[in-house]
Design a protein around this motif. Structure first.
Motif, PDB file in Angstrom:
ATOM      1  N   TYR A 117     -16.994   4.474 -11.190  1.00 41.39           N
ATOM      2  CA  TYR A 117     -17.506   3.242 -10.595  1.00 41.39           C
ATOM      3  C   TYR A 117     -16.538   2.072 -10.654  1.00 41.39           C
ATOM      4  CZ  TYR A 117     -22.024   5.587 -10.468  1.00 41.39           C
ATOM      5  OH  TYR A 117     -23.038   6.475 -10.207  1.00 41.39           O
ATOM      6  N   LEU A 118     -15.290   2.278 -11.095  1.00 39.83           N
ATOM      7  CA  LEU A 118     -14.325   1.182 -11.101  1.00 39.83           C
ATOM      8  C   LEU A 118     -14.090   0.612  -9.696  1.00 39.83           C
ATOM      9  CD1 LEU A 118     -11.611   2.218 -13.736  1.00 39.83           C
ATOM     10  CD2 LEU A 118     -13.449   0.540 -13.953  1.00 39.83           C
ATOM     11  N   PRO A 119     -13.988   1.445  -8.638  1.00 38.66           N
ATOM     12  CA  PRO A 119     -13.836   0.858  -7.291  1.00 38.66           C
ATOM     13  C   PRO A 119     -15.027  -0.002  -6.890  1.00 38.66           C
ATOM     14  CG  PRO A 119     -13.249   3.187  -7.260  1.00 38.66           C
ATOM     15  CD  PRO A 119     -13.868   2.918  -8.587  1.00 38.66           C
ATOM     16  N   ILE A 120     -16.232   0.351  -7.351  1.00 39.70           N
ATOM     17  CA  ILE A 120     -17.416  -0.435  -7.017  1.00 39.70           C
ATOM     18  C   ILE A 120     -17.335  -1.812  -7.674  1.00 39.70           C
ATOM     19  CG2 ILE A 120     -19.928  -0.389  -6.906  1.00 39.70           C
ATOM     20  CD1 ILE A 120     -18.613   1.983  -5.553  1.00 39.70           C
ATOM     21  N   ILE A 121     -16.733  -1.891  -8.872  1.00 42.62           N
ATOM     22  CA  ILE A 121     -16.569  -3.185  -9.526  1.00 42.62           C
ATOM     23  C   ILE A 121     -15.668  -4.088  -8.690  1.00 42.62           C
ATOM     24  CG2 ILE A 121     -15.435  -4.312 -11.480  1.00 42.62           C
ATOM     25  CD1 ILE A 121     -16.646  -2.409 -13.332  1.00 42.62           C
ATOM     26  N   LEU A 138       0.830  -1.207   0.000  1.00 43.18           N
ATOM     27  CA  LEU A 138       0.000   0.000   0.000  1.00 43.18           C
ATOM     28  C   LEU A 138       0.862   1.254   0.000  1.00 43.18           C
ATOM     29  CD1 LEU A 138      -3.037   1.051   0.379  1.00 43.18           C
ATOM     30  CD2 LEU A 138      -2.411   1.290   2.774  1.00 43.18           C
ATOM     31  N   ALA A 139       1.856   1.305   0.899  1.00 46.95           N
ATOM     32  CA  ALA A 139       2.718   2.481   0.990  1.00 46.95           C
ATOM     33  C   ALA A 139       3.545   2.657  -0.283  1.00 46.95           C
ATOM     34  CB  ALA A 139       3.633   2.361   2.208  1.00 46.95           C
ATOM     35  N   ALA A 140       4.062   1.552  -0.825  1.00 47.77           N
ATOM     36  CA  ALA A 140       4.870   1.642  -2.042  1.00 47.77           C
ATOM     37  C   ALA A 140       4.033   2.081  -3.236  1.00 47.77           C
ATOM     38  CB  ALA A 140       5.521   0.297  -2.329  1.00 47.77           C
ATOM     39  N   SER A 141       2.806   1.582  -3.325  1.00 54.13           N
ATOM     40  CA  SER A 141       1.941   1.931  -4.452  1.00 54.13           C
ATOM     41  C   SER A 141       1.635   3.424  -4.466  1.00 54.13           C
ATOM     42  CB  SER A 141       0.646   1.121  -4.373  1.00 54.13           C
ATOM     43  OG  SER A 141      -0.201   1.410  -5.452  1.00 54.13           O
ATOM     44  N   PHE A 142       1.309   3.988  -3.304  1.00 52.34           N
ATOM     45  CA  PHE A 142       1.031   5.421  -3.249  1.00 52.34           C
ATOM     46  C   PHE A 142       2.319   6.233  -3.330  1.00 52.34           C
ATOM     47  CE2 PHE A 142      -3.061   3.941  -1.778  1.00 52.34           C
ATOM     48  CZ  PHE A 142      -3.931   4.901  -2.253  1.00 52.34           C
ATOM     49  N   GLY A 143       3.400   5.714  -2.773  1.00 52.55           N
ATOM     50  CA  GLY A 143       4.676   6.427  -2.851  1.00 52.55           C
ATOM     51  C   GLY A 143       5.195   6.529  -4.274  1.00 52.55           C
ATOM     52  N   LEU A 144       4.963   5.490  -5.073  1.00 57.97           N
ATOM     53  CA  LEU A 144       5.391   5.492  -6.469  1.00 57.97           C
ATOM     54  C   LEU A 144       4.365   6.146  -7.392  1.00 57.97           C
ATOM     55  CD1 LEU A 144       6.790   1.840  -6.643  1.00 57.97           C
ATOM     56  CD2 LEU A 144       8.132   3.957  -6.623  1.00 57.97           C
ATOM     57  N   ALA A 145       3.226   6.559  -6.824  1.00 51.39           N
ATOM     58  CA  ALA A 145       2.149   7.215  -7.592  1.00 51.39           C
ATOM     59  C   ALA A 145       1.691   6.354  -8.763  1.00 51.39           C
ATOM     60  CB  ALA A 145       2.599   8.597  -8.078  1.00 51.39           C
ATOM     61  N   LEU A 146       1.445   5.070  -8.486  1.00 53.95           N
ATOM     62  CA  LEU A 146       0.949   4.178  -9.525  1.00 53.95           C
ATOM     63  C   LEU A 146      -0.479   4.561  -9.911  1.00 53.95           C
ATOM     64  CD1 LEU A 146       2.124   0.627  -8.355  1.00 53.95           C
ATOM     65  CD2 LEU A 146       3.257   2.214  -9.914  1.00 53.95           C
ATOM     66  N   PRO A 147      -0.866   4.326 -11.161  1.00 59.81           N
ATOM     67  CA  PRO A 147      -2.278   4.563 -11.528  1.00 59.81           C
ATOM     68  C   PRO A 147      -3.173   3.575 -10.792  1.00 59.81           C
ATOM     69  CG  PRO A 147      -1.087   3.475 -13.317  1.00 59.81           C
ATOM     70  CD  PRO A 147      -0.060   3.850 -12.303  1.00 59.81           C
ATOM     71  N   ILE A 148      -4.320   4.048 -10.333  1.00 62.90           N
ATOM     72  CA  ILE A 148      -5.257   3.244  -9.514  1.00 62.90           C
ATOM     73  C   ILE A 148      -4.472   2.545  -8.406  1.00 62.90           C
ATOM     74  CG2 ILE A 148      -7.250   1.696  -9.578  1.00 62.90           C
ATOM     75  CD1 ILE A 148      -7.324   1.900 -12.546  1.00 62.90           C
ATOM     76  N   PRO A 149      -3.929   3.303  -7.454  1.00 60.01           N
ATOM     77  CA  PRO A 149      -2.967   2.740  -6.499  1.00 60.01           C
ATOM     78  C   PRO A 149      -3.526   1.700  -5.541  1.00 60.01           C
ATOM     79  CG  PRO A 149      -3.542   5.011  -5.935  1.00 60.01           C
ATOM     80  CD  PRO A 149      -4.132   4.753  -7.268  1.00 60.01           C
ATOM     81  N   PHE A 150      -4.851   1.619  -5.374  1.00 58.91           N
ATOM     82  CA  PHE A 150      -5.366   0.610  -4.448  1.00 58.91           C
ATOM     83  C   PHE A 150      -5.356  -0.796  -5.052  1.00 58.91           C
ATOM     84  CE2 PHE A 150      -9.246   1.966  -6.691  1.00 58.91           C
ATOM     85  CZ  PHE A 150      -9.812   0.752  -7.025  1.00 58.91           C
ATOM     86  N   LEU A 151      -5.103  -0.925  -6.375  1.00 54.53           N
ATOM     87  CA  LEU A 151      -5.093  -2.240  -7.002  1.00 54.53           C
ATOM     88  C   LEU A 151      -3.933  -3.096  -6.508  1.00 54.53           C
ATOM     89  CD1 LEU A 151      -6.043  -1.596 -10.750  1.00 54.53           C
ATOM     90  CD2 LEU A 151      -7.384  -2.773  -9.014  1.00 54.53           C
ATOM     91  N   LEU A 199     -11.611  -1.954   3.308  1.00 55.24           N
ATOM     92  CA  LEU A 199     -10.776  -0.901   3.906  1.00 55.24           C
ATOM     93  C   LEU A 199      -9.811  -0.322   2.881  1.00 55.24           C
ATOM     94  CD1 LEU A 199      -9.377   0.664   6.245  1.00 55.24           C
ATOM     95  CD2 LEU A 199      -8.073  -1.426   6.709  1.00 55.24           C
ATOM     96  N   ILE A 200      -9.150  -1.179   2.116  1.00 51.09           N
ATOM     97  CA  ILE A 200      -8.142  -0.709   1.153  1.00 51.09           C
ATOM     98  C   ILE A 200      -8.784   0.122   0.054  1.00 51.09           C
ATOM     99  CG2 ILE A 200      -6.526  -1.496  -0.621  1.00 51.09           C
ATOM    100  CD1 ILE A 200      -5.882  -3.875   1.224  1.00 51.09           C
ATOM    101  N   ILE A 201      -9.930  -0.336  -0.472  1.00 52.16           N
ATOM    102  CA  ILE A 201     -10.591   0.398  -1.554  1.00 52.16           C
ATOM    103  C   ILE A 201     -11.063   1.765  -1.075  1.00 52.16           C
ATOM    104  CG2 ILE A 201     -12.551   0.406  -3.140  1.00 52.16           C
ATOM    105  CD1 ILE A 201     -12.399  -2.665  -3.135  1.00 52.16           C
ATOM    106  N   LEU A 202     -11.753   1.800   0.062  1.00 41.46           N
ATOM    107  CA  LEU A 202     -12.277   3.069   0.578  1.00 41.46           C
ATOM    108  C   LEU A 202     -11.155   4.025   0.945  1.00 41.46           C
ATOM    109  CD1 LEU A 202     -15.187   1.762   2.839  1.00 41.46           C
ATOM    110  CD2 LEU A 202     -15.412   3.066   0.730  1.00 41.46           C
ATOM    111  N   LEU A 203     -10.140   3.502   1.600  1.00 37.73           N
ATOM    112  CA  LEU A 203      -9.034   4.358   2.015  1.00 37.73           C
ATOM    113  C   LEU A 203      -8.263   4.889   0.815  1.00 37.73           C
ATOM    114  CD1 LEU A 203      -7.430   5.364   4.545  1.00 37.73           C
ATOM    115  CD2 LEU A 203      -5.958   3.390   4.209  1.00 37.73           C
ATOM    116  N   GLY A 204      -7.992   3.996  -0.153  1.00 35.47           N
ATOM    117  CA  GLY A 204      -7.248   4.424  -1.335  1.00 35.47           C
ATOM    118  C   GLY A 204      -7.961   5.514  -2.105  1.00 35.47           C
TER     119      GLY A 204
END
Length: 344
Positions: free
Chosen positions: A200-204, A23-36, A288-293
């Protein structure tokens, strides 16, 4: 000298550390759709008690490219022949869920479901959006595989740990029924995402998680399992956000995720007293991960985080209530049909 801990303790530490690190690395690297990336890491850490060899990692990435490419093939049908396209997506979802229920690789089944729903719905809006989603999935999987390797190196499986027992085989009739039920849980959210894929991608992803969880849920426990885990995941996301707002930096993001994941992993692996199933705690962490991301992304974009969270949480609850109702209605009708047959 490394101390050998019990297998369940190692798995709980591995899952919580790996999820928090990804989680930290994904947001730190600014990946697209980081919660994936952390979602993929969570699924892999929960499913695998051994690290992936290098060849298997490359093979998994190729499988991801092939399975997600299936969504691209459906884009022209969904654009020009929408009814036929939606029916074909439904049929492919049944086959994907059936593959996983009959002993197939659960990660491959998940990639198939994600490719059929996320990518095809994104492609109906713009082909570039579909390619962005594929890029996000590939980058997220690369990061998840790297995290899996690091986590297994830090928290290896004890040599004395027994091999994982294979899941009990289901009859073709039972697996087909559960696959149909999971498809009917996912399909309405897919139709909603075709209206506005970017929103709506997070809802999927939530619906995919619910569809997989519904395969192991009965009508009696559907409300407690599906709705309970969704509400608990939302509550944990609120507590996480309040805690993170005290010290906003990447290190605290990692440490708070580590703490919340440890609390859930402790119950998931039976280290604490819990009446809930492992699927309940996995769905809680996924929610938790989807909502937080999404909240972190809303904050970075300057949006009203609290309004967006309330709308998203409301949609999550509606999707979950629909899933509970679908499980109850289908199982009730099936029991009524089987009743006269057993009496005959």
């Amino acid at each position: 000298m490394r101390i050998e801990r019990p297998a369940r303790v190692q798995r709980a530490l591995r899952l919580s550390f790996g999820t928090a690190l990804c989680l930290a690395a994904s947001f730190g690297l600014a990946l697209p759709i980081p919660f994936l990336a952390p979602l993929l890491a969570l699924m892999m850490l929960a499913a695998m008690n051994r690290p992936l060899p290098f060849k298997a990692s490359l093979g998994l990435i190729l499988v991801l490219l092939l399975t997600t490419g299936s969504g691209l093939l459906l884009i022209p049908l969904l654009r020009y022949y929408p009814v036929t396209g939606v029916l074909l997506v439904g049929l492919c979802l049944i086959l994907a869920f059936s593959y996983g229920l009959r002993g197939g690789n659960p990660l491959v089944a998940t990639f198939l479901v994600v490719g059929l729903t996320m990518i095809s719905s994104a492609g109906t809006a713009a082909f570039s959006l579909a390619m962005m989603v594929i890029g996000a999935l590939v980058k997220g999987l690369l990061l998840a595989v790297t995290t899996l390797t690091i986590s297994h190196w830090l928290f290896p499986e004890p040599a004395s740990a027994p091999a994982a027992k294979p899941a009990p085989a289901l009859s073709p009739e039972e697996s087909g029924w559960l696959a149909l039920r999971a498809t009917l849980v996912v399909l309405p959210t897919f139709l909603l995402a075709m209206i506005d894929p970017a929103s709506y991608l997070p809802i999927i992803m939530k619906a995919v998680s619910l569809g997989q969880q519904s395969c192991a849920t009965s009508a009696r426990s559907a409300g407690q399992e599906l709705l309970g885990s969704t509400l608990l995941g939302g509550l944990m996301a609120i507590l996480f956000w309040c805690a993170l707002s005290l010290f906003v930096n990447l290190w605290m993001f990692f440490l708070w995720m580590l703490l919340f994941a440890l609390l859930a992993a402790r119950q998931l692996y039976g280290l604490g007293k819990s009446r809930q199933t492992p699927g309940f705690w996995l769905n809680t962490l996924a929610t938790l991960i989807i909502l937080l991301g999404q909240s972190v992304q809303d904050s970075a974009a300057g949006k009203d985080v609290y309004t967006a969270f309330a709308i998203r949480m409301g949609l999550f609850i509606l999707v979950t209530l629909y899933a509970c109702a679908m499980v109850y209605v289908l199982d009730t009708r099936r029991q009524r049909r089987q009743g006269p047959q057993t009496r005959q």
